[in-house]
Scaffold this motif. Structure first.
Motif, PDB file in Angstrom:
ATOM      1  N   VAL A   1     108.099   7.556 -14.633  1.00 39.91           N
ATOM      2  CA  VAL A   1     106.840   7.657 -13.901  1.00 39.91           C
ATOM      3  C   VAL A   1     106.363   6.279 -13.456  1.00 39.91           C
ATOM      4  CG1 VAL A   1     104.402   8.301 -14.098  1.00 39.91           C
ATOM      5  CG2 VAL A   1     106.168   9.788 -15.065  1.00 39.91           C
ATOM      6  N   GLU A   2     106.714   5.265 -14.236  1.00 41.86           N
ATOM      7  CA  GLU A   2     106.308   3.899 -13.891  1.00 41.86           C
ATOM      8  C   GLU A   2     106.835   3.467 -12.528  1.00 41.86           C
ATOM      9  OE1 GLU A   2     105.777   4.578 -18.053  1.00 41.86           O
ATOM     10  OE2 GLU A   2     107.587   4.784 -16.809  1.00 41.86           O
ATOM     11  N   ALA A   3     107.964   4.036 -12.099  1.00 37.65           N
ATOM     12  CA  ALA A   3     108.514   3.685 -10.792  1.00 37.65           C
ATOM     13  C   ALA A   3     107.557   4.116  -9.681  1.00 37.65           C
ATOM     14  CB  ALA A   3     109.882   4.332 -10.604  1.00 37.65           C
ATOM     15  N   LEU A   4     107.005   5.325  -9.805  1.00 39.10           N
ATOM     16  CA  LEU A   4     106.031   5.790  -8.818  1.00 39.10           C
ATOM     17  C   LEU A   4     104.767   4.944  -8.879  1.00 39.10           C
ATOM     18  CD1 LEU A   4     105.018   7.765  -6.680  1.00 39.10           C
ATOM     19  CD2 LEU A   4     104.310   9.298  -8.521  1.00 39.10           C
ATOM     20  N   GLN A   5     104.340   4.610 -10.084  1.00 37.52           N
ATOM     21  CA  GLN A   5     103.140   3.783 -10.224  1.00 37.52           C
ATOM     22  C   GLN A   5     103.339   2.409  -9.581  1.00 37.52           C
ATOM     23  OE1 GLN A   5     102.835   4.502 -14.646  1.00 37.52           O
ATOM     24  NE2 GLN A   5     100.681   4.761 -14.118  1.00 37.52           N
TER      25      GLN A   5
ATOM     26  N   LEU B   1      95.937   7.050 -12.066  1.00 32.64           N
ATOM     27  CA  LEU B   1      95.591   8.470 -12.103  1.00 32.64           C
ATOM     28  C   LEU B   1      96.802   9.367 -11.921  1.00 32.64           C
ATOM     29  CD1 LEU B   1      93.459  10.574 -12.360  1.00 32.64           C
ATOM     30  CD2 LEU B   1      92.783  10.162  -9.988  1.00 32.64           C
ATOM     31  N   VAL B   2      97.634   9.056 -10.936  1.00 34.12           N
ATOM     32  CA  VAL B   2      98.840   9.863 -10.713  1.00 34.12           C
ATOM     33  C   VAL B   2      99.787   9.748 -11.899  1.00 34.12           C
ATOM     34  CG1 VAL B   2     100.893  10.118  -9.279  1.00 34.12           C
ATOM     35  CG2 VAL B   2      98.670   9.769  -8.206  1.00 34.12           C
TER      36      VAL B   2
ATOM     37  N   LEU C   1     101.084  13.005 -14.094  1.00 30.30           N
ATOM     38  CA  LEU C   1     102.506  13.323 -14.205  1.00 30.30           C
ATOM     39  C   LEU C   1     102.996  13.206 -15.644  1.00 30.30           C
ATOM     40  CD1 LEU C   1     103.940  11.626 -10.997  1.00 30.30           C
ATOM     41  CD2 LEU C   1     103.924  14.069 -11.520  1.00 30.30           C
ATOM     42  N   THR C   2     102.542  12.183 -16.342  1.00 25.72           N
ATOM     43  CA  THR C   2     102.952  12.010 -17.738  1.00 25.72           C
ATOM     44  C   THR C   2     102.496  13.191 -18.577  1.00 25.72           C
ATOM     45  OG1 THR C   2     102.892   9.597 -17.575  1.00 25.72           O
ATOM     46  CG2 THR C   2     102.748  10.551 -19.776  1.00 25.72           C
ATOM     47  N   GLN C   3     101.289  13.668 -18.327  1.00 22.77           N
ATOM     48  CA  GLN C   3     100.762  14.807 -19.080  1.00 22.77           C
ATOM     49  C   GLN C   3     101.604  16.052 -18.847  1.00 22.77           C
ATOM     50  OE1 GLN C   3      97.059  16.407 -17.655  1.00 22.77           O
ATOM     51  NE2 GLN C   3      96.528  17.309 -19.611  1.00 22.77           N
ATOM     52  N   VAL C   4     101.905  16.340 -17.587  1.00 21.43           N
ATOM     53  CA  VAL C   4     102.661  17.548 -17.263  1.00 21.43           C
ATOM     54  C   VAL C   4     104.095  17.444 -17.767  1.00 21.43           C
ATOM     55  CG1 VAL C   4     103.579  18.960 -15.393  1.00 21.43           C
ATOM     56  CG2 VAL C   4     101.227  18.133 -15.286  1.00 21.43           C
TER      57      VAL C   4
ATOM     58  N   PHE D   1     107.708  12.970  -5.779  1.00 18.39           N
ATOM     59  CA  PHE D   1     108.277  12.382  -6.983  1.00 18.39           C
ATOM     60  C   PHE D   1     108.885  13.475  -7.863  1.00 18.39           C
ATOM     61  CE2 PHE D   1     107.966  10.664 -11.340  1.00 18.39           C
ATOM     62  CZ  PHE D   1     108.719   9.505 -11.168  1.00 18.39           C
ATOM     63  N   ALA D   2     108.191  14.606  -7.971  1.00 16.50           N
ATOM     64  CA  ALA D   2     108.726  15.724  -8.747  1.00 16.50           C
ATOM     65  C   ALA D   2     110.046  16.212  -8.150  1.00 16.50           C
ATOM     66  CB  ALA D   2     107.715  16.867  -8.794  1.00 16.50           C
TER      67      ALA D   2
END
Length: 206
Positions: A189-193, A89-90, A94-97, A177-178
């Motif tokens: 983003v994969e790093a946060l995931q 979900l996160v 993030l990918t969308q924004v 993360f931002a």
């Protein structure tokens, strides 16, 4: 005189918002003048002021729009049974924004992270922007509470932890993360995931 279509008006508004966001991300709100925005979007003062009365209104519109995107993503997830796990979900949000906030002048590097840091700083001195941020944060947190309640109802998460506390932690993870993206090196983003998956796996056999 030919009537201007709504599609044209929406496209022009989008052009102004994107150009202003890029200017603010580059130089900050106070170092950016309306003349800078006009130059960035290639429009006359009259064309821009038809939509926005000045920088303060532009800032509020940009922030409100981003918060609506994020809120919409989480509210849609809250309707799923069960909701997608936090890492999915996160990452989705993030990918969308980040995909909506790029600039050719910056080599197509997302500038949303830099923009959000400017917003946070401006919120400390701008009461109107602070109100927009508080309202948006409340709505996003409310959506996250519903998601967490969905996890708990499905047995995916402990039910003895207040859903609001989990919601705040998940929002903080995305905000942090931002900040890393804005201040340090480019991180996927994969790093946060992956990090969230690692935390979620605690207590599980390796």
């Amino acid at each position: 005189m030919a009537r201007v279509s709504q599609e044209h008006l929406d496209a022009r508004r989008r052009q102004i918002l994107d150009g202003a966001a890029l200017c603010f991300a580059r130089n900050g709100f106070h170092a950016t003048s309306m003349q800078d925005v006009l130059k960035e979007v290639g429009l006359s003062a009259g064309a821009v002021y038809r939509y926005f009365r000045g920088k303060e209104e532009l800032i509020g519109a940009i922030v409100g729009e981003v918060l609506e995107w994020i809120q919409g993503t989480f509210e849609a997830a809250a309707e799923e049974t069960p909701p997608p796990p936090p890492d999915v979900l996160v990452g989705r949000a993030l990918t969308q924004v980040l995909s909506r906030r790029t600039g050719e002048a910056d080599g197509e590097v997302p500038y949303f992270p830099r923009l959000i840091l400017q917003v946070w700083a401006e919120t400390l001195r701008n009461d109107e922007l602070a109100a927009v941020m508080r309202d948006g944060y409340t709505r996003v947190r409310s959506a996250w509470v519903k998601i967490v309640e969905g996890y708990q109802a499905a047995g995916m998460m402990r039910a003895d932890i207040p859903a609001d506390h989990v919601a705040r932690a998940m929002i903080a993870a995305a905000q942090g993360f931002a900040a890393q993206l804005a201040l340090f090196e480019e991180v996927p983003v994969e790093a946060l995931q992956d990090g969230l998956r690692g935390l979620m796996s605690m207590g599980e056999p390796s």
